[in-house]
Design an enzyme around this catalytic site. Structure first.
Site, short mmCIF file in Angstrom:
data_model
loop_
_atom_site.label_atom_id
_atom_site.label_comp_id
_atom_site.label_asym_id
_atom_site.label_seq_id
_atom_site.Cartn_x
_atom_site.Cartn_y
_atom_site.Cartn_z
N ASP A 667 8.31 40.77 21.78
CA ASP A 667 7.44 42.83 21.70
C ASP A 667 6.11 42.25 23.30
OD1 ASP A 667 5.55 44.57 20.78
OD2 ASP A 667 3.97 43.35 20.75
N LYS A 671 6.55 45.00 27.25
CA LYS A 671 5.25 44.73 27.41
C LYS A 671 5.58 44.37 28.91
CE LYS A 671 2.64 45.09 23.11
NZ LYS A 671 1.46 44.17 22.47
#
Length: 808
Positions: A667, A671
């Site tokens: 994750d 980003k």
């Protein structure tokens, strides 16, 4: 025609200076003789007039004494209603500020049959009447600052009236403020937001007051906006016609309360309205209102007035022969003498309204004669009103705009109180009122936690957006199996009740297919849904909002942008697909917003874009971009075992159901890739070096979640503990960060100085440090909550709002 007797005309001859200048003296004398003859005959026949008469008079008539003559004639005419326009002259019907239609309606001259029916003969206010009302003036709205909230079926409190049912009969029951200060904002807001007539049941004595005693014709305004005398017969008519009805059980006793009785209920013991509401299956909405103590202060109340002899005599005369609706009752509710308390205005705070959760009585008709049920229902309504009042008294202390000065700053700074646009209303009612606002059609992809929260935000911010001239129109919603859309996307939308119903259905794990209503919506399944979306995009510019977690939306999103639509993303996966797909998507960067893909609602991407647009060069970004890993690393720093901290984070809801989804670092890597691409670096996920916090042998494919939590996690404790000790010996701390520098992106644990912004990080906040030519020695630091459905949805809503200039 004005009929005048010669004596009175001669007495007021100085007023005829203008006529003397227009007509020769002989002509004027001759005409006065004609008037004398005509007046004598007319006066002799006045007693024979039985019809209802509406007489209009001017306060500044320089030709004839119309005001005095109107008062004289009213003594002879049996059914005469006089309306004096103090600021107007002789040509009253040709002058500005005189609305003859309003005068006819408030004097009850308009009727379908021989007798006026307060319900069936009521004509709603036109747009002109609505806008010209002194209570609807811009500055009165700022002065009152009415903040209205309602409660949805699921108990969520939202801004505006979305919680009020869209279909009647609806009985709105609440507490009265001093002198009825609370009435006008409610009526105005119902017309503005619900496009509905709201009838208010008022004390009959109000309709017999002489309007000439008031600077503003308050009683006429009340009649114009739906006030009718309270009675069982009128309540029966309103509920039978499925109307919205406003009722104050406390009546005159609450509206004219004494000192120290603000927000106190004076309700009768008898359940006067409940039985009739049950008879018609009405929905009862209890509401509370507070704020009179922020607007005015009682100098003399009724009890104090009675102690002053000459005022006591005036009060006795005023109440002589007046009706007491509570006569025969015991207690304070029966103490309802008419009087006007002496008030002192205050630099105002604001009024707060909370409409509670609707209480449905439909289907309870069989309980009509069950006294115990009716008693409990009555007490429930009263309890809800008191609870709403208590809630508002507590919550208003947190309002930064409670004071007038703070609201005036907003008024002058952002013009948030926008005017209602000009439009015409038909004879049937106020249903055609529409704000002149920018309409932004929205199609939502993904109705999970973030998507549902976004719908809640859209509903709760209706009033805020309307004040800024924006209306967000949800026309379609995707879930993983189907696409729910209104039949005509150019003119229709899902109303707020439907949106909240959809949220409830999705919360229960059901499909959007269960929401289909004939004539109001239709559903498409794959692959028809994709084709339907393309068809809509070809003929309507809308905002496509991706709140899903799917990697398969990139095609639909790119196609929508190419057809002239806008896109708002909370889903990171379309932005972390191949470089070719990313470049194709960003051929129209002005139409894309994706702030919530990194840091939820934090302005990370907006800050990067501003820096880059200024010509500044960003050469390094380092950030803790996972609230979960930020929490874990700051907790193990205190000596807690890594395994125990991860389990605690899972229990607190900080992690995904399987914590390995967070501990893998994927994750954070996504980003980081989004930020790197924004800086102009051409890279894919394979280009990023990612440090997972567990070894390959503990991956979900090789180890079950139960086994991982029980046996796998404890094996990681020693390694993390050793790294923490090493960092501490160097005066540093461990943080799981993303570093973008020299066209490279690395994700993993790093030692950082304790006194740096990242070193001081505690809890689940995100922190990002941006180094550039301008921010070289001291980086730009952005810190705050970077996770959670609420925060993410708020960021999505802000992105939608930011696209308003692309819509008309």
């Amino acid at each position: 025609m004005i009929m005048v007797d010669l004596y009175n005309l001669t007495k007021d001859l100085p007023l005829l200076s203008i006529m003397a200048k227009i007509l020769p003296q002989d002509t004027l004398k001759w005409r006065l003789k004609l008037v004398e003859s005509a007046a004598a005959y007319a006066n002799s026949r006045l007693h024979a007039i039985k019809a209802q008469v509406l007489m209009l008079a001017s306060g500044k008539d320089n030709l004839v004494p119309s005001k005095n003559e109107a008062q004289r004639l009213s003594r002879f005419l049996k059914h005469c209603n006089v309306r004096v326009f103090e600021g107007n002259g002789h040509t009253i019907l040709l002058e500005n500020g005189v609305n003859f239609l309003s005068t006819i309606k408030t004097s009850q001259m308009y009727r379908r049959f021989s007798k006026h029916d307060v319900v069936n003969d009521f004509l709603p206010p036109s747009m002109r009447e609505f806008k010209s009302s002194p209570m609807e003036s811009r500055w009165n709205r700022v002065y009152m600052g009415a903040a209205m909230f309602s409660t949805m079926e699921d108990g969520k409190i939202v801004r505006g009236l979305a919680g009020i049912p869209d279909e009647g009969p609806v009985l709105i029951v609440g507490n009265h403020m001093l002198c009825g200060f609370d009435i006008f904002p409610i009526i105005s807001e119902f017309l503005r937001e619900k496009k509905a007539k709201l009838y208010g049941l008022a004390h009959p004595q109000l309709f017999q007051l002489d309007e000439q005693h008031f600077i503003i014709p308050i009683i006429d305004i009340l009649k114009q906006f739906g006030a009718i005398p309270v009675s069982g017969k009128n309540l029966f008519k309103l509920l039978a016609t499925k109307s919205y009805t406003l009722l104050y059980p406390g009546g005159l006793r609450e509206a004219l309360h004494r000192k120290g009785e603000a927000a106190k209920l004076f309700w009768p013991e008898k359940q006067e309205f409940v039985r009739m509401a049950v008879k018609f299956g009405a929905t009862i909405v209890p509401f509370g209102v507070v704020g009179e103590d922020d607007i005015s202060q009682i100098i003399l109340d009724y009890n104090e007035m009675k102690r002053i002899p000459f005022i006591n005599q005036m009060l006795n005369d005023l109440n002589q022969g007046k009706t007491n609706l509570r006569e025969g009752m015991v207690g304070e509710i029966a103490n309802q003498p008419l009087h006007i308390p002496i008030l002192s205005p205050k630099l105002p705070g604001r009024l707060y309204y909370l409409f509670g959760k609707p209480i449905c009585t439909k289907g309870k008709e069989n309980m009509l004669h069950d006294k115990e049920y009716l008693r409990k229902l009555y007490l429930q309504i009263k309890y809800e009103v008191e609870k709403n009042v208590a809630y508002l008294l507590m919550k208003r202390e947190e309002d930064p705009y409670r004071g007038l000065v703070e609201r005036l700053v907003i008024e002058f700074g952002t013009l948030c109180y926008s005017s209602i646009s000009k439009t015409q209303s038909d004879a049937e009612g106020y249903r055609e009122i529409e704000e002149k606002m920018k309409n932004i059609p929205i199609i939502l992809m993904g109705c999970g936690g973030v998507g549902r929260q976004l719908l809640h935000h859209i509903v709760s911010c209706r009033t805020l957006h309307a004040n800024k001239g924006i209306h967000l129109r949800v026309v379609g919603i995707f879930d993983s199996k189907s696409f729910l859309v209104v039949p005509d996307v150019s003119s229709m939308e899902f109303n707020d009740t439907v949106l909240m119903n959809i949220c409830q259905i999705k919360s229960n794990g059901l499909s959007l297919q269960t929401c289909v209503e004939s004539g109001k919506s239709e559903a498409f399944s794959s692959p028809e849904s994709t084709k339907k979306l393309t068809d809509i995009a070809a003929r309507l510019a809308f905002t496509l909002v991706d709140c899903s977690a799917s990697s398969e939306t990139i095609g639909a999103i790119t196609q929508a942008v190419n057809l002239g639509c806008c896109v708002v993303l909370a889903n990171k996966k379309p932005l972390t697909s191949s470089m070719e797909e990313f470049d194709n998507l960003f051929l129209q960067p002005r139409r894309i917003r994706h702030e919530s893909t990194v840091g939820a609602g934090l302005p990370i991407i907006a800050s990067l874009n501003r820096i880059l647009s200024s010509g500044d060069t960003i050469y390094r970004i380092i950030g803790s971009l996972s609230g979960t890993l930020g929490y874990v690393m700051s907790e193990v720093e205190d000596g807690k075992p890594f395994s125990e901290v991860v389990k605690a984070a899972q229990a607190l809801g900080y992690t995904e159901p399987d914590p390995r989804d967070d501990l893998s670092g994927m994750d954070v890597a996504r980003k980081g890739l989004i930020l790197a691409r924004l800086l102009g670096h051409h890279m894919d996920m394979n280009s990023i070096k990612i440090e997972s916090l567990y070894p390959d042998k503990m991956r979900p494919k090789t180890m079950s979640l139960k086994d991982f939590l029980a046996n796998g996690l404890p094996l990681l404790d020693n390694d993390i503990e050793e790294r923490i000790k090493k960092a501490s010996s160097n005066g540093n701390v461990l943080r799981y960060v993303c570093v973008i520098e020299n066209s490279r992106c690395n994700v993993g644990i790093q030692e950082l100085p304790k006194e740096s912004a990242l070193g001081r990080l505690r809890g689940s906040d995100n922190v990002v440090e941006i180094y550039s030519r301008c921010y070289k020695e001291q980086p730009l630091v952005i810190q705050g909550a970077g996770a959670g459905n609420d925060t993410t949805a708020a960021g999505v809503l802000a992105d939608i709002f930011d696209l308003q200039d692309l819509f008309t």
